[in-house]
Write a protein that holds these residues in place. Structure first.
Motif: not given
Ligand code: ADP
Length: 217
Positions: A20-25, A29-30, A81-84
């Protein structure tokens, strides 16, 4: 630069919290396969019934079911997108299938972040974990003033069925047997960043960012 990350770690290592923190930063997409399965259990009776017995008992959902469910999702997010990814891949065959999909789309992973946490702390984190059924926020009972109510939307918090003691033991064993070999798999590909996952969410997040910085430069 678009970021493409996999979060790796035992149950309770903090993958969901960091995602969640990485998604915001990073504005990426998480995607949590655990969340996708929990959603399927709520919405699609047939698929939900198939995965429920594995999940509730702490076993992995079979690779074929996982790949059927996530294949289209993977293609869609990798494209734009980028993703996590959090909780995927979880076996070597899943990692191989994932790697083929990425290669077909001319993409590659930025890094695989391995959150390292000792067993005693994992068990303490999981047994205190609570989730809001409405907004999906995650909490630990130790940090809540009212242990039963979501501070965001006031829903009554729930404990996941697989966070019960028996299932936790099975999940930790399953992790050691089926998921841990992935560490070597990604180390050989020079993608693995091992991060100390103990301490507060913010402390772990700061460690992740500082280890990611050289990857970007
Ligand atoms: P945790 O990482 O704390 O175990 P998750 O929400 O990621 O929590 O996963 C919960 C359960 O969902 C797992 O124990 C497993 O049964 C199932 N699951 C999630 N992702 C996968 C996957 N990639 N492959 C197989 N099973 C999965």
């Amino acid at each position: 630069m678009v970021i493409r990350l996999v979060l790796f770690g035992a149950p309770g290592a903090g993958k969901g919290t960091q995602a969640v923190l990485l998604e915001k930063h990073f504005g990426a997409l998480h995607i949590s396969t655990g969340d996708l399965f929990r959603k399927a259990m709520k919405e699609k009776a047939a698929l939900g019934d198939q995965v429920r017995s594995y999940m509730d008992a702490g076993y992995l959902v079979p690779d074929e079911i996982v790949m059927n469910l996530v294949h289209q999702e993977l293609v869609d997010v990798i494209k734009d997108n980028g993703f996590i990814f959090d909780g995927f891949p979880r076996t070597v065959p899943q990692a191989e299938a994932f790697s083929q999909i990425l290669a077909k789309m001319n993409q590659s992973l930025t890094a695989v972040i391995s959150l390292e946490v000792e067993q005693g702390l994992l068990v303490r984190r999981i047994s205190g974990r609570r989730v809001c059924p409405k907004c999906a926020a995650l909490y630990h009972v130790d940090t809540l003033i009212n242990k039963e109510i979501c501070p965001i939307d006031h829903s009554t918090l729930e404990q996941r069925k697989d966070d019960a003691e028996d299932a936790v033991e099975t999940r930790l064993k399953t992790f050691a047997l089926q998921t841990l070999p992935l560490k070597e798999y990604y180390q050989e590909k020079n993608l693995l960043l091992q991060i100390d996952g103990s301490g507060s969410p913010d402390a772990v997040f700061a460690r992740i960012l500082s280890r990611l910085q050289p990857v970007f430069n």
